[in-house]
Scaffold this active site. Structure first.
Site, PDB file in Angstrom:
ATOM      1  N   LYS A 208       5.412   2.217   8.570  1.00  0.00           N
ATOM      2  CA  LYS A 208       6.845   2.191   7.567  1.00  0.00           C
ATOM      3  C   LYS A 208       6.708   2.821   6.336  1.00  0.00           C
ATOM      4  CE  LYS A 208       8.576  -0.182   4.685  1.00  0.00           C
ATOM      5  NZ  LYS A 208       9.124   0.399   3.347  1.00  0.00           N
ATOM      6  N   SER A 261       1.334  -3.653  -3.186  1.00  0.00           N
ATOM      7  CA  SER A 261       1.057  -4.756  -4.171  1.00  0.00           C
ATOM      8  C   SER A 261       0.217  -5.928  -3.647  1.00  0.00           C
ATOM      9  CB  SER A 261       2.321  -4.963  -4.937  1.00  0.00           C
ATOM     10  OG  SER A 261       3.190  -5.636  -3.996  1.00  0.00           O
ATOM     11  N   THR A 262      -0.514  -6.516  -4.486  1.00  0.00           N
ATOM     12  CA  THR A 262      -0.964  -7.905  -3.991  1.00  0.00           C
ATOM     13  C   THR A 262      -0.206  -8.857  -3.702  1.00  0.00           C
ATOM     14  OG1 THR A 262      -3.013  -7.086  -5.545  1.00  0.00           O
ATOM     15  CG2 THR A 262      -2.906  -9.724  -5.117  1.00  0.00           C
ATOM     16  N   GLU A 263       1.056  -8.968  -4.446  1.00  0.00           N
ATOM     17  CA  GLU A 263       1.857 -10.063  -4.192  1.00  0.00           C
ATOM     18  C   GLU A 263       2.565  -9.832  -2.941  1.00  0.00           C
ATOM     19  OE1 GLU A 263       5.157  -9.077  -6.826  1.00  0.00           O
ATOM     20  OE2 GLU A 263       6.280 -10.810  -6.191  1.00  0.00           O
ATOM     21  N   CYS A 316      -4.318   2.755  -7.086  1.00  0.00           N
ATOM     22  CA  CYS A 316      -4.966   1.500  -7.158  1.00  0.00           C
ATOM     23  C   CYS A 316      -6.069   1.199  -7.526  1.00  0.00           C
ATOM     24  CB  CYS A 316      -4.757   0.876  -5.593  1.00  0.00           C
ATOM     25  SG  CYS A 316      -5.357   2.110  -4.375  1.00  0.00           S
TER      26      CYS A 316
HETATM   27  P1  NDP Z   1       4.930  -3.103  -2.711  1.00  0.00           P
HETATM   28  O1  NDP Z   1       3.755  -3.919  -2.311  1.00  0.00           O
HETATM   29  O2  NDP Z   1       6.223  -3.724  -2.642  1.00  0.00           O
HETATM   30  O3  NDP Z   1       5.345  -1.868  -1.405  1.00  0.00           O
HETATM   31  C1  NDP Z   1       4.489  -1.351  -0.504  1.00  0.00           C
HETATM   32  C2  NDP Z   1       4.908  -1.226   0.793  1.00  0.00           C
HETATM   33  O4  NDP Z   1       5.403  -2.621   1.243  1.00  0.00           O
HETATM   34  C3  NDP Z   1       6.419  -0.558   0.866  1.00  0.00           C
HETATM   35  O5  NDP Z   1       6.530   0.402   1.955  1.00  0.00           O
HETATM   36  C4  NDP Z   1       7.500  -1.839   0.727  1.00  0.00           C
HETATM   37  O6  NDP Z   1       8.913  -1.299   1.111  1.00  0.00           O
HETATM   38  C5  NDP Z   1       6.767  -2.705   1.721  1.00  0.00           C
HETATM   39  N1  NDP Z   1       7.169  -4.131   1.483  1.00  0.00           N
HETATM   40  C6  NDP Z   1       7.843  -4.449   0.370  1.00  0.00           C
HETATM   41  N2  NDP Z   1       7.862  -5.839   0.670  1.00  0.00           N
HETATM   42  C7  NDP Z   1       7.526  -5.957   1.950  1.00  0.00           C
HETATM   43  C8  NDP Z   1       7.381  -7.358   2.570  1.00  0.00           C
HETATM   44  N3  NDP Z   1       7.845  -8.422   2.191  1.00  0.00           N
HETATM   45  N4  NDP Z   1       6.728  -7.198   3.780  1.00  0.00           N
HETATM   46  C9  NDP Z   1       6.120  -6.062   4.405  1.00  0.00           C
HETATM   47  N5  NDP Z   1       6.547  -4.903   3.594  1.00  0.00           N
HETATM   48  C10 NDP Z   1       6.818  -4.856   2.565  1.00  0.00           C
HETATM   49  O7  NDP Z   1       4.952  -2.216  -3.913  1.00  0.00           O
HETATM   50  P2  NDP Z   1       6.075  -1.714  -4.725  1.00  0.00           P
HETATM   51  O8  NDP Z   1       6.551  -0.132  -4.275  1.00  0.00           O
HETATM   52  O9  NDP Z   1       7.387  -2.503  -4.870  1.00  0.00           O
HETATM   53  O10 NDP Z   1       5.368  -1.629  -6.213  1.00  0.00           O
HETATM   54  C11 NDP Z   1       5.362  -2.810  -6.756  1.00  0.00           C
HETATM   55  C12 NDP Z   1       4.134  -2.906  -7.872  1.00  0.00           C
HETATM   56  O11 NDP Z   1       2.916  -2.680  -6.693  1.00  0.00           O
HETATM   57  C13 NDP Z   1       3.805  -1.640  -8.419  1.00  0.00           C
HETATM   58  O12 NDP Z   1       4.328  -1.791  -9.605  1.00  0.00           O
HETATM   59  C14 NDP Z   1       2.241  -1.433  -8.712  1.00  0.00           C
HETATM   60  O13 NDP Z   1       1.617  -2.272  -9.592  1.00  0.00           O
HETATM   61  C15 NDP Z   1       1.709  -2.084  -7.283  1.00  0.00           C
HETATM   62  N6  NDP Z   1       1.170  -1.075  -6.087  1.00  0.00           N
HETATM   63  C16 NDP Z   1       0.069  -1.263  -6.085  1.00  0.00           C
HETATM   64  C17 NDP Z   1      -0.257  -0.365  -4.962  1.00  0.00           C
HETATM   65  C18 NDP Z   1      -1.875   0.032  -4.442  1.00  0.00           C
HETATM   66  O14 NDP Z   1      -1.989   0.906  -3.845  1.00  0.00           O
HETATM   67  N7  NDP Z   1      -2.453  -0.789  -5.175  1.00  0.00           N
HETATM   68  C19 NDP Z   1       0.700   0.614  -4.370  1.00  0.00           C
HETATM   69  C20 NDP Z   1       2.162   0.601  -4.502  1.00  0.00           C
HETATM   70  C21 NDP Z   1       2.353  -0.436  -5.538  1.00  0.00           C
HETATM   71  P3  NDP Z   1       9.599  -0.569  -0.159  1.00  0.00           P
HETATM   72  O15 NDP Z   1       9.189   0.760  -0.452  1.00  0.00           O
HETATM   73  O16 NDP Z   1      11.035  -0.585   0.467  1.00  0.00           O
HETATM   74  O17 NDP Z   1       9.510  -1.654  -0.992  1.00  0.00           O
END
Ligand code: NDP
Length: 502
Positions: A208, A261-263, A316
């Protein structure tokens, strides 16, 4: 939308360097060098790639993917729902049971080599498409993302027939079907990091990609088809977070691999707990890049720039906290400002561009908010004078000095081109400050003393430590974190462990 840094001396043209702050840097006139986008043909609509074929989502839903540098809609892409997840997992299961699982490793390797070679042959196409969909400079997609993606497939192709010699016992078994969710910062490279080891180990995959960057994963699906990969071995489900959540929660998968993201990583850990699914999480970071007084300043400055301004800081493992020894802090920051004034921000397809567009308005908003918090909490903000293009999502390279450990910009992942500068006096203080974070993905150290690097490496709590370099990746080298940066390793022999029942 225009933002200019403190001390701005008026706009400069888009093709000029980011700035000439305080007369620090003479302007260099580069002729425009745009990479042609003709090599890429983007369809107006894309389906999901399931069981070797592209088809619309069962519910008929689509979403648009946008070029963040221009806000132009590139294409509309199918949005997977629960029925599509069912279908993709079933296709992956059938392919695992009937074809891929029983196939000898030496045969699987041939497919991986074929994919790697196709990535090389179509490298320019992938690079241009990645820059269009993600906003990253073509220099990076061309020289980093695409070659590293190909290198991952080559590397793991080499392991496919040697798994019994990889140190996991005499007969390691694949896990089955892997559900893999990836972010938008390195769309193709993350797909390769996920797919290559999984396939080499004999698993089948449902991938995904992130909502804002689906196009190179779909082109990779086309390459899998071109390579003759049996239907169902790789499935690509485009869609939003709900599709990712449905995939990781699906009872038909055996393994979840997530980068993001960690969340969201915590949510996934909760959803997977107690199911018996194997899990790896590669999450956020707030890495310290530590510069000692004996470091070669010019090299360290290049490393600092590469550490935080590479890929607009959407990394990251970015070196987002600069820890510099107090006695050289002034000199290092001065030199850093000069260097920043020579960075070029603008059209990602221009080969002169150093800093491209921020991937999405949401991310731009997050960077803007956290930077405002830095100012509000008393840190000093500086950017080179810099005119940002009127359309698209842009953020000027930014340095904060006078940062203290309690500031949000020193604690939270900004995921943008924003550097927080802190100082230290002794190596012990550097270690204490570097480790003062809930994360633990990476760190950098700049010193001419090898003994100091070894001393530091024993004390820094980070999965990857770069010495006198930064943001270096190699498929043979394991990558992953501690604490809130996640667990499990990708890359190298260690990366196989995540996909083997050993
Ligand atoms: P997310 O963690 O939300 O997204 C990463 C992937 O997970 C995307 O494909 C996303 O889909 C998908 N996703 C979102 N919610 C869920 C869920 N509940 N269960 C399973 N998969 C899910 O990161 P964001 O793109 O929203 O970015 C938010 C913040 O996270 C950024 O501002 C940054 O700080 C951090 N981040 C960190 C990364 C790292 O490698 N450390 C990489 C990306 C972000 P979709 O794209 O549709 O939301």
């Amino acid at each position: 939308m225009t933002q200019a840094g403190e001390g701005a001396e008026g706009p400069v043209s888009r093709r000029e360097p980011a700035g000439h702050a305080d007369g620090l840097s003479a302007g260099w006139d580069y002729a425009p060098a745009p990479e042609s986008r003709d090599i890429v043909s983007i369809a107006p609509e894309y389906g999901l790639f399931v069981a070797g074929e592209f088809a619309p989502a069962a519910g008929g839903r689509t979403f648009s993917t946008v070029n963040p540098a221009t806000e132009e809609t590139l294409s509309r892409v199918a949005a997977a729902g629960p029925a599509d997840v069912d279908r993709a997992v079933a296709a992956a299961r059938a392919a695992y049971d009937q074809v891929w699982g029983p196939m000898p490793g030496a045969e699987r390797a041939k497919y991986l080599y074929r994919i790697a070679r196709a990535l090389q042959e179509r490298a320019r196409e992938f690079a241009v498409l990645e820059s269009l969909d993600n906003g990253k400079p073509i220099r990076e997609s061309r020289d980093v993302d695409v070659p590293l993606a190909a290198a991952h497939f080559f590397y793991y192709a080499g392991w496919a027939d040697k798994l019994e010699h990889a140190g996991f016992g005499p007969a390691p078994r694949p896990l089955g079907v892997a559900g893999q969710v990836i972010p938008w910062n390195f769309p193709l490279m993350m797909a390769a990091w996920k797919l290559a080891p999984a396939l080499a180990a004999g698993n089948t995959c449902v991938l995904k990609p992130a909502e804002t960057t689906p196009l190179t994963a779909l082109l990779l699906a086309e390459v899998c088809h071109q390579a003759g990969l049996p239907p169902g071995v790789v499935n690509v489900l485009t869609g939003a977070g709900d599709a990712g959540a449905a995939l990781v929660a699906h009872p038909g998968i055996d393994k979840v691999a997530f980068t993001g993201s960690t969340e969201v990583g915590k949510e996934i850990a909760r959803s997977v707990a107690g199911t018996g699914k194997k899990l790896t999480l590669e999450l956020g970071g707030k890495a310290a890049n530590i510069v000692f007084d004996d470091a070669p300043v010019e090299q360290a400055v290049e490393g600092i720039v590469n550490g935080i301004f590479f890929n607009q800081g959407h990394v990251c493992c970015a070196g987002s906290r600069l820890l510099v020894q107090e006695s050289v802090a002034g000199a290092v920051v001065d030199r850093l400002r000069r260097r920043l004034a020579s960075l070029r921000l603008g059209d990602p397809l221009d080969k002169n561009t150093d800093i491209g567009a921020v991937n999405s308005p949401e991310q731009l908003d997050k960077i803007t908010r956290l930077s405002a918090a830095g100012e509000a909490e008393g840190a000093r903000r500086w950017s080179p004078p810099c005119r940002l293009p009127d359309r698209g999502y842009w953020f000027a390279p930014t340095i904060f000095t006078g940062v203290s450990q309690s500031h949000r910009i020193a604690r939270e992942e900004i995921f943008g081109p924003v550097l927080s500068v802190l100082t230290f006096r002794t190596p012990e203080e550097a270690v204490a400050k570097a480790n003062n974070t809930p994360y633990g993905l990476s760190a950098g150290a700049w010193t001419e003393k090898g003994s100091r690097i070894l001393w530091l490496a024993q004390r820094l709590r980070a999965g990857v430590i770069w010495a006198n370099t930064y943001n270096r990746f190699d498929p043979a080298s394991p990558f992953g974190g501690y604490q809130e940066s996640g667990f499990g390793r990708e890359g190298g022999r260690h990366g196989l462990a995540a996909y083997l029942d050993a």
